[in-house]
Write a protein that holds these residues in place. Structure first.
Motif, PDB file in Angstrom:
ATOM      1  N   LEU A  79      59.817  71.705 -53.997  1.00 15.62           N
ATOM      2  CA  LEU A  79      58.781  71.029 -53.211  1.00 15.62           C
ATOM      3  C   LEU A  79      57.899  72.077 -52.560  1.00 15.62           C
ATOM      4  N   ARG A  80      56.591  71.824 -52.547  1.00 17.18           N
ATOM      5  CA  ARG A  80      55.645  72.701 -51.873  1.00 17.18           C
ATOM      6  C   ARG A  80      55.087  72.006 -50.642  1.00 17.18           C
ATOM      7  N   ILE A  81      55.091  72.702 -49.495  1.00 14.94           N
ATOM      8  CA  ILE A  81      54.550  72.168 -48.250  1.00 14.94           C
ATOM      9  C   ILE A  81      53.625  73.204 -47.611  1.00 14.94           C
ATOM     10  N   SER A  82      52.738  72.719 -46.727  1.00 10.34           N
ATOM     11  CA  SER A  82      51.817  73.603 -46.008  1.00 10.34           C
ATOM     12  C   SER A  82      51.666  73.059 -44.590  1.00 10.34           C
ATOM     13  N   PRO A  83      52.527  73.463 -43.673  1.00  8.93           N
ATOM     14  CA  PRO A  83      52.569  72.833 -42.350  1.00  8.93           C
ATOM     15  C   PRO A  83      51.254  72.821 -41.580  1.00  8.93           C
ATOM     16  N   VAL A  84      50.458  73.897 -41.648  1.00  6.12           N
ATOM     17  CA  VAL A  84      49.276  73.945 -40.778  1.00  6.12           C
ATOM     18  C   VAL A  84      47.973  74.237 -41.506  1.00  6.12           C
ATOM     19  N   THR A  85      47.957  74.263 -42.817  1.00  7.26           N
ATOM     20  CA  THR A  85      46.698  74.551 -43.494  1.00  7.26           C
ATOM     21  C   THR A  85      45.647  73.490 -43.148  1.00  7.26           C
ATOM     22  N   PRO A  86      44.394  73.893 -42.972  1.00  8.67           N
ATOM     23  CA  PRO A  86      43.318  72.912 -42.792  1.00  8.67           C
ATOM     24  C   PRO A  86      42.711  72.455 -44.113  1.00  8.67           C
TER      25      PRO A  86
END
Length: 366
Positions: free
Chosen positions: A229-236
């Motif tokens: 799984l790929r996640i990006s907690p704070v990318t805009p």
């Protein structure tokens, strides 16, 4: 201390090194069908410990850009099989990134020119890629409609079916679910895009529900040792934001831990941009500790603006894998270049999206 060039068991695969080619959208699949040129492109990069394919739509509704590949038709599966065969012939390993873009789309790309779908009817302040009269260009996204709760089980099934076809028909070694960068699952997770008042909105468990239901379905279908799984907690990226991402993502990783995924792929900071996002602090080490404390054994993959020194530091601090994106565009032999400390080719930004061999398969190896 672990080295980038040490082998590692990741789920069902024994990787010869810890260098991962990150997913890279290149818009070279007309009619969503992978081409022989794509097979050459991926095979050139087969020395990576793991290749992760560009985002691949699990349904026509899930497509957000022109000329990106799909995984829902026979010709698409056959095209991908040529790609995976080429990679395996070079001794490589490749996962397919499963993608539904949600609201980041355009009516021109949707079935019967319908509206894109989203958790809530909020238009993304971003652009997508269209091709008209043989020329590609960026255009604003279309206004989405809110998904009815009755439609969500169908999306889960689209991902389940795509995962099965990826490994049984297209020859992939596993799949990575795209839960990052402001696409559908990220839209459900984050408060800026999810204003629902049903079981899929409001609280953190509700906003995480669709992602977790999907991950469980895929694991049930093909086994956890072939799923990431790929996640990006704070990318805009793609106009996405959450009011309080730390507890949100710590909840997500704790819920995922019992599944024993092959890996978790974490984009640190702004995708393709700064590693620290102004006004959006986040403790990635706390997230990794929450993942491990909950019993997860899968690999921890880090991503965003890594070079050799920063990658070595990440491994020393507890990461297992390092994903490289743009460096892989221009350096098909990136593993050997990093090993030798050799100069790196500079990518031609004009050829990132669409086109043919130029800026795609014509970068020289050492």
């Amino acid at each position: 201390m672990a080295s980038l060039f040490d082998p590692l068991q990741v789920g069902a695969l024994r990787l010869p090194n810890r260098i991962v080619m990150a997913p890279l959208t290149r818009n070279r699949a007309p009619d969503a069908i992978p081409t022989p040129l794509m097979a050459e492109y991926y095979a050139q990069r087969a020395s990576a410990g793991l290749l992760v394919s560009e985002g691949t739509a699990v349904s026509h509704q899930g497509q957000g850009y022109a000329d990106v590949p799909g995984l829902y038709g026979t010709e698409q599966l056959d095209g991908w099989k040529r790609v995976t065969d080429a990679v395996h012939a070079r001794g490589g390993r490749i996962y397919c990134q499963l993608w539904h873009v949600g609201r980041v789309s355009h009516v021109e790309l949707q079935p019967e020119h319908q509206q894109p779908v989203a958790p809530s009817p909020i238009t993304a302040k971003t652009k997508t890629w269209l091709v008209k009269d043989g020329a590609g260009g960026f255009v604003p996204t279309s206004e989405p409609r809110a998904l009815d709760a009755s439609e969500l089980p169908g999306i889960v099934q689209d991902f389940r079916h795509a995962a099965r076809h990826a490994v049984t028909s297209a020859g992939f070694d596993g799949v990575e679910v795209h839960g990052a960068n402001g696409y559908l699952f990220d839209q459900f997770l984050k408060t800026g895009t999810n204003q629902r008042r049903d079981d899929y909105g409001g609280s953190i468990p509700n906003r995480a529900r669709l992602l977790l239901e999907t991950m469980r379905a895929i694991v049930e279908e093909i086994g956890a040792d072939r799923v990431g799984l790929r996640i990006s907690p704070v990318t805009p990226a793609n106009d996405i934001v959450d009011a309080d991402p730390q507890p949100l993502f710590e909840y997500v990783v704790r819920q995922l831990a019992p599944l024993q995924l092959a890996y978790l792929h974490v984009i640190e900071g702004s995708t393709g941009g700064p590693r620290e996002v102004e006004g959006r602090p986040f403790e990635y080490e706390a997230l990794r500790k929450a993942w491990r404390a909950a019993g997860a054994k899968g690999a921890w993959m880090v991503n965003n603006a890594y070079d050799r020194p920063l990658a070595d530091q990440a491994l020393a601090e507890g990461a297992d894998l390092v994903a490289f994106g743009r460096l892989y565009i221009a350096n098909p032999d990136l593993v050997e270049r990093l090993r030798q400390g050799a100069p790196l080719n500079v990518p031609d930004r004009k050829t990132f999206y669409g086109g043919g061999a130029q800026g795609y398969t014509d970068y020289p190896a050492l």
